[in-house]
Design an enzyme around this catalytic site. Structure first.
Site, PDB file in Angstrom:
ATOM      1  N   HIS A  61      36.492 -28.094  -5.446  1.00 25.48           N
ATOM      2  CA  HIS A  61      37.168 -27.428  -3.788  1.00 25.48           C
ATOM      3  C   HIS A  61      35.829 -27.665  -2.371  1.00 25.48           C
ATOM      4  CE1 HIS A  61      36.097 -23.646  -4.635  1.00 25.48           C
ATOM      5  NE2 HIS A  61      36.289 -23.119  -3.910  1.00 25.48           N
ATOM      6  N   PHE A  62      36.298 -28.657  -2.097  1.00 28.27           N
ATOM      7  CA  PHE A  62      35.697 -28.863  -0.542  1.00 28.27           C
ATOM      8  C   PHE A  62      35.973 -28.427   0.736  1.00 28.27           C
ATOM      9  CE2 PHE A  62      35.131 -32.708  -3.468  1.00 28.27           C
ATOM     10  CZ  PHE A  62      33.642 -32.775  -3.503  1.00 28.27           C
ATOM     11  N   HIS A  63      34.355 -27.023   1.216  1.00 33.62           N
ATOM     12  CA  HIS A  63      35.085 -26.383   2.398  1.00 33.62           C
ATOM     13  C   HIS A  63      35.543 -27.191   3.545  1.00 33.62           C
ATOM     14  CE1 HIS A  63      36.342 -22.556   0.959  1.00 33.62           C
ATOM     15  NE2 HIS A  63      34.965 -23.233  -0.834  1.00 33.62           N
ATOM     16  N   ASP A  81      42.311 -22.334   4.706  1.00 31.78           N
ATOM     17  CA  ASP A  81      41.985 -21.731   3.977  1.00 31.78           C
ATOM     18  C   ASP A  81      42.442 -20.231   4.340  1.00 31.78           C
ATOM     19  OD1 ASP A  81      40.355 -19.622   3.066  1.00 31.78           O
ATOM     20  OD2 ASP A  81      38.360 -21.148   2.378  1.00 31.78           O
ATOM     21  N   ILE A  82      43.032 -19.532   3.535  1.00 31.21           N
ATOM     22  CA  ILE A  82      43.812 -17.867   3.469  1.00 31.21           C
ATOM     23  C   ILE A  82      42.500 -17.141   4.515  1.00 31.21           C
ATOM     24  CG2 ILE A  82      45.894 -18.329   2.010  1.00 31.21           C
ATOM     25  CD1 ILE A  82      44.586 -16.167   0.257  1.00 31.21           C
ATOM     26  N   GLN A 103      30.131 -20.374  -5.910  1.00 29.17           N
ATOM     27  CA  GLN A 103      31.776 -20.687  -6.480  1.00 29.17           C
ATOM     28  C   GLN A 103      32.590 -20.132  -7.491  1.00 29.17           C
ATOM     29  OE1 GLN A 103      31.714 -23.967  -9.362  1.00 29.17           O
ATOM     30  NE2 GLN A 103      34.047 -25.172  -9.071  1.00 29.17           N
ATOM     31  N   ASN A 122      30.505 -26.183  -4.461  1.00 28.89           N
ATOM     32  CA  ASN A 122      29.769 -25.164  -4.615  1.00 28.89           C
ATOM     33  C   ASN A 122      29.411 -25.431  -6.101  1.00 28.89           C
ATOM     34  OD1 ASN A 122      28.393 -23.911  -2.364  1.00 28.89           O
ATOM     35  ND2 ASN A 122      30.330 -22.852  -1.949  1.00 28.89           N
TER      36      ASN A 122
END
Length: 151
Positions: A103-105, A38-39, A97, A90
């Site tokens: 997407h999954f964190h 993640d940036i 979201q 989310n």
């Protein structure tokens, strides 16, 4: 199960990453999924795992892509080197979201102040529910699941 051809949205930042049009720090990849850092991480190793199929919400994602992601979440979490972590997914704006691509964190939790910080009183509003109400909810869900399985 026959393979679902990848669906792409040219206006989606994650689809652009998948196409190599936007750079990313990739950490793991399969033919159906990509994991990258993640940036805007909340802790070191905070990663995103995305399907190589453009679906806005998890209910729109073909099962073959979802099946591929599960083991990747475990591998990425382990690769962060932390024993405690959160996996977050989310669906919809009200559910936080921010990118309209499933997407999954994977968020490492190395200390009480790093990673996802949740105050149980504010962020997890528990409701008191009677056993009878829980039974009715379970009944409705079982019926819905049974109907979905028959389709």
């Amino acid at each position: 199960m026959a393979s679902t051809s990848a669906k792409v949205d040219e206006s989606c930042i994650f689809c652009l990453i998948l196409q190599g049009k936007i750079p990313a720090h990739k950490v793991y990849e399969t033919d159906k999924s990509l994991a990258f850092l993640d940036i805007n991480p909340v802790s070191e190793g905070h990663s995103l795992v995305i399907p190589k199929y453009h679906a806005v919400k998890i209910l729109d994602l073909p099962d073959e892509y979802l099946a591929d992601i599960g083991p990747i979440l475990k591998k990425v979490a382990k690769a962060t080197g932390t024993e405690q972590f959160n996996i977050i997914q989310n669906n919809g704006k009200m559910a936080f979201q921010h990118v309209d691509h499933v997407h999954f964190h994977v968020v490492p939790k190395p200390s009480p102040t790093e990673g996802l910080v949740v105050n149980m009183e504010d962020n997890w509003p528990i409701k008191k529910v009677e056993k009878e109400e829980l039974a009715k909810t379970a009944e409705k869900m079982i019926l819905a699941l049974t109907e979905n399985d028959q389709q």
